[in-house]
Design a protein around this motif. Sequence first.
Motif, PDB file in Angstrom:
ATOM      1  N   ILE A  59      39.770  28.274  46.368  1.00  0.00           N
ATOM      2  CA  ILE A  59      40.019  29.213  45.276  1.00  0.00           C
ATOM      3  C   ILE A  59      40.096  30.590  45.909  1.00  0.00           C
ATOM      4  CG2 ILE A  59      39.151  30.136  43.097  1.00  0.00           C
ATOM      5  CD1 ILE A  59      37.642  27.436  42.763  1.00  0.00           C
ATOM      6  N   GLY A  60      41.206  31.284  45.676  1.00  0.00           N
ATOM      7  CA  GLY A  60      41.483  32.540  46.364  1.00  0.00           C
ATOM      8  C   GLY A  60      40.588  33.709  45.997  1.00  0.00           C
ATOM      9  N   GLY A  61      39.985  33.680  44.840  1.00  0.00           N
ATOM     10  CA  GLY A  61      39.134  34.776  44.402  1.00  0.00           C
ATOM     11  C   GLY A  61      38.788  34.616  42.931  1.00  0.00           C
ATOM     12  N   VAL A  62      38.088  35.596  42.401  1.00  0.00           N
ATOM     13  CA  VAL A  62      37.661  35.535  41.000  1.00  0.00           C
ATOM     14  C   VAL A  62      38.874  35.567  40.072  1.00  0.00           C
ATOM     15  CG1 VAL A  62      36.353  36.721  39.201  1.00  0.00           C
ATOM     16  CG2 VAL A  62      35.399  36.511  41.484  1.00  0.00           C
ATOM     17  N   GLU A  63      39.878  36.359  40.418  1.00  0.00           N
ATOM     18  CA  GLU A  63      41.073  36.440  39.557  1.00  0.00           C
ATOM     19  C   GLU A  63      41.790  35.098  39.497  1.00  0.00           C
ATOM     20  OE1 GLU A  63      41.886  38.896  37.512  1.00  0.00           O
ATOM     21  OE2 GLU A  63      40.014  39.793  38.194  1.00  0.00           O
ATOM     22  N   GLU A  64      41.895  34.404  40.622  1.00  0.00           N
ATOM     23  CA  GLU A  64      42.511  33.078  40.616  1.00  0.00           C
ATOM     24  C   GLU A  64      41.656  32.096  39.810  1.00  0.00           C
ATOM     25  OE1 GLU A  64      44.168  29.551  43.540  1.00  0.00           O
ATOM     26  OE2 GLU A  64      43.368  31.372  44.445  1.00  0.00           O
ATOM     27  N   ALA A  65      40.339  32.226  39.906  1.00  0.00           N
ATOM     28  CA  ALA A  65      39.445  31.359  39.128  1.00  0.00           C
ATOM     29  C   ALA A  65      39.657  31.584  37.628  1.00  0.00           C
ATOM     30  CB  ALA A  65      37.992  31.616  39.509  1.00  0.00           C
ATOM     31  N   LYS A  66      39.866  32.832  37.228  1.00  0.00           N
ATOM     32  CA  LYS A  66      40.127  33.126  35.818  1.00  0.00           C
ATOM     33  C   LYS A  66      41.428  32.469  35.355  1.00  0.00           C
ATOM     34  CE  LYS A  66      37.878  37.659  35.677  1.00  0.00           C
ATOM     35  NZ  LYS A  66      38.152  39.096  35.468  1.00  0.00           N
ATOM     36  N   VAL A  67      42.453  32.551  36.180  1.00  0.00           N
ATOM     37  CA  VAL A  67      43.740  31.928  35.842  1.00  0.00           C
ATOM     38  C   VAL A  67      43.573  30.414  35.723  1.00  0.00           C
ATOM     39  CG1 VAL A  67      46.068  31.465  36.731  1.00  0.00           C
ATOM     40  CG2 VAL A  67      45.128  33.771  36.858  1.00  0.00           C
ATOM     41  N   LEU A  68      42.844  29.808  36.646  1.00  0.00           N
ATOM     42  CA  LEU A  68      42.619  28.358  36.610  1.00  0.00           C
ATOM     43  C   LEU A  68      41.848  27.955  35.357  1.00  0.00           C
ATOM     44  CD1 LEU A  68      41.745  27.789  40.361  1.00  0.00           C
ATOM     45  CD2 LEU A  68      43.815  27.036  39.185  1.00  0.00           C
ATOM     46  N   ALA A  69      40.862  28.762  34.955  1.00  0.00           N
ATOM     47  CA  ALA A  69      40.095  28.465  33.742  1.00  0.00           C
ATOM     48  C   ALA A  69      40.988  28.568  32.506  1.00  0.00           C
ATOM     49  CB  ALA A  69      38.908  29.411  33.628  1.00  0.00           C
ATOM     50  N   ARG A  70      41.860  29.562  32.472  1.00  0.00           N
ATOM     51  CA  ARG A  70      42.781  29.736  31.345  1.00  0.00           C
ATOM     52  C   ARG A  70      43.766  28.563  31.283  1.00  0.00           C
ATOM     53  NH1 ARG A  70      44.966  34.429  32.601  1.00  0.00           N
ATOM     54  NH2 ARG A  70      43.257  35.602  31.698  1.00  0.00           N
ATOM     55  N   ALA A  84      32.011  30.812  44.648  1.00  0.00           N
ATOM     56  CA  ALA A  84      31.103  30.315  45.685  1.00  0.00           C
ATOM     57  C   ALA A  84      31.518  30.897  47.031  1.00  0.00           C
ATOM     58  CB  ALA A  84      31.139  28.797  45.732  1.00  0.00           C
ATOM     59  N   ARG A  85      30.565  31.036  47.908  1.00  0.00           N
ATOM     60  CA  ARG A  85      30.807  31.613  49.228  1.00  0.00           C
ATOM     61  C   ARG A  85      31.893  30.844  49.989  1.00  0.00           C
ATOM     62  NH1 ARG A  85      25.520  32.075  52.261  1.00  0.00           N
ATOM     63  NH2 ARG A  85      25.233  33.758  50.785  1.00  0.00           N
ATOM     64  N   ASP A  86      31.916  29.517  49.849  1.00  0.00           N
ATOM     65  CA  ASP A  86      32.890  28.716  50.582  1.00  0.00           C
ATOM     66  C   ASP A  86      34.253  28.640  49.892  1.00  0.00           C
ATOM     67  OD1 ASP A  86      32.311  27.086  48.435  1.00  0.00           O
ATOM     68  OD2 ASP A  86      31.475  25.450  49.635  1.00  0.00           O
ATOM     69  N   GLY A  87      34.378  29.172  48.677  1.00  0.00           N
ATOM     70  CA  GLY A  87      35.657  29.170  47.970  1.00  0.00           C
ATOM     71  C   GLY A  87      36.036  27.831  47.368  1.00  0.00           C
ATOM     72  N   LEU A  88      35.115  26.888  47.344  1.00  0.00           N
ATOM     73  CA  LEU A  88      35.413  25.555  46.825  1.00  0.00           C
ATOM     74  C   LEU A  88      35.048  25.373  45.360  1.00  0.00           C
ATOM     75  CD1 LEU A  88      34.315  23.390  49.877  1.00  0.00           C
ATOM     76  CD2 LEU A  88      36.625  24.114  49.236  1.00  0.00           C
ATOM     77  N   SER A  89      34.360  26.364  44.771  1.00  0.00           N
ATOM     78  CA  SER A  89      33.994  26.272  43.353  1.00  0.00           C
ATOM     79  C   SER A  89      33.806  27.670  42.787  1.00  0.00           C
ATOM     80  CB  SER A  89      32.726  25.432  43.166  1.00  0.00           C
ATOM     81  OG  SER A  89      31.688  25.926  43.973  1.00  0.00           O
ATOM     82  N   ALA A  90      33.866  27.751  41.450  1.00  0.00           N
ATOM     83  CA  ALA A  90      33.699  29.035  40.764  1.00  0.00           C
ATOM     84  C   ALA A  90      33.157  28.777  39.366  1.00  0.00           C
ATOM     85  CB  ALA A  90      35.028  29.778  40.681  1.00  0.00           C
ATOM     86  N   LEU A  91      32.575  29.824  38.807  1.00  0.00           N
ATOM     87  CA  LEU A  91      32.054  29.785  37.447  1.00  0.00           C
ATOM     88  C   LEU A  91      32.638  30.989  36.720  1.00  0.00           C
ATOM     89  CD1 LEU A  91      30.045  28.064  35.797  1.00  0.00           C
ATOM     90  CD2 LEU A  91      28.293  29.708  36.419  1.00  0.00           C
ATOM     91  N   VAL A  92      33.254  30.744  35.557  1.00  0.00           N
ATOM     92  CA  VAL A  92      33.934  31.808  34.815  1.00  0.00           C
ATOM     93  C   VAL A  92      33.371  31.865  33.407  1.00  0.00           C
ATOM     94  CG1 VAL A  92      36.173  32.636  33.991  1.00  0.00           C
ATOM     95  CG2 VAL A  92      36.040  31.431  36.176  1.00  0.00           C
ATOM     96  N   ARG A  93      33.156  33.092  32.908  1.00  0.00           N
ATOM     97  CA  ARG A  93      32.662  33.308  31.549  1.00  0.00           C
ATOM     98  C   ARG A  93      33.797  33.858  30.702  1.00  0.00           C
ATOM     99  NH1 ARG A  93      30.287  37.310  28.163  1.00  0.00           N
ATOM    100  NH2 ARG A  93      30.654  38.894  29.723  1.00  0.00           N
TER     101      ARG A  93
END
Length: 158
Positions: A59-70, A84-93
């Motif tokens: 996951i490239g960053g928080v912005e990409e995580a937001k797009v994936l959640a949407r 996550a530090r390793d870029g393999l997971s994210a949590l979005v609110r």
Amino acid sequence: MPGHRGLARPAQRLPLDEPRRQWHPGAMAMAWQLGLSLLAIFALFGIAWWLRLGGETRIGGVEEAKVLAREADDGFDPAEGVLARDGLSALVRARDGRLAVIKVHGARYAARTIRHDQIRVSADGTLSVDSGDRRYGAVRLQLAEAAPAWLIAPNGVD
């Protein structure tokens, strides 16, 4: 010569006297096939490298995580997230307080909406998320910084 009773000793054959061995009729065709097969393998490897295929998915960053959640949930309006530090997971609110956990699954991404009570924060800042889905499994996020306030105080909504 002793012990030879008059018989002549057979002449030794020199390697140069032997007739040249001929290739098997299909050997040249098989050699060409092997060479061309190796050339095709290296050509496919080069094309895959040029297209940047087969690399490690992150996951490239928080912005990409937001797009994936949407993309995972049409009604999900992301407000903020942690990666996550390793870029393999994210949590979005989302703006309405809902949460989505995203993880890399092979060359793709998988996301699930979760509740706040499914998240555990350990003393070292590691988030453990129980997705409630046996096939999706649990997700661990080792954060680079401290857990944000919205993660600790679940009632904070924009």
